[in-house]
Design a protein around this motif. Structure first.
Motif: not given
Length: 65
Positions: A34-42, A1-4
């Motif tokens: 944000l989830q897409d961005s985090d996934d790409r970074e990961h 879960m991403i920070d609110d």
């Protein structure tokens, strides 16, 4: 879960093209972005064939010298 707080901040700063997409739920849209961005970074380092080289403009530009 991403920070609110992160989601709320991103929802308040959607780009014009993101707003033009017509989402009725800016928070859900921000969370997806944000989830897409985090996934790409990961996955950036774990999948060399999908890796994007990060170069400065000086490294990328031909100077003609």
């Amino acid at each position: 879960m991403i920070d609110d707080d992160r989601v709320n901040s991103r929802a308040e700063e959607l780009l014009p093209e993101e707003l033009a997409a017509g989402s009725e739920d800016p928070k859900a849209q921000a969370e997806a972005l944000l989830q897409d961005s985090d996934d790409r970074e990961h996955y950036r380092e774990s999948t060399p064939d999908l890796r994007i080289d990060h170069r400065t403009s000086d490294e990328a530009a031909a100077t003609g010298e």
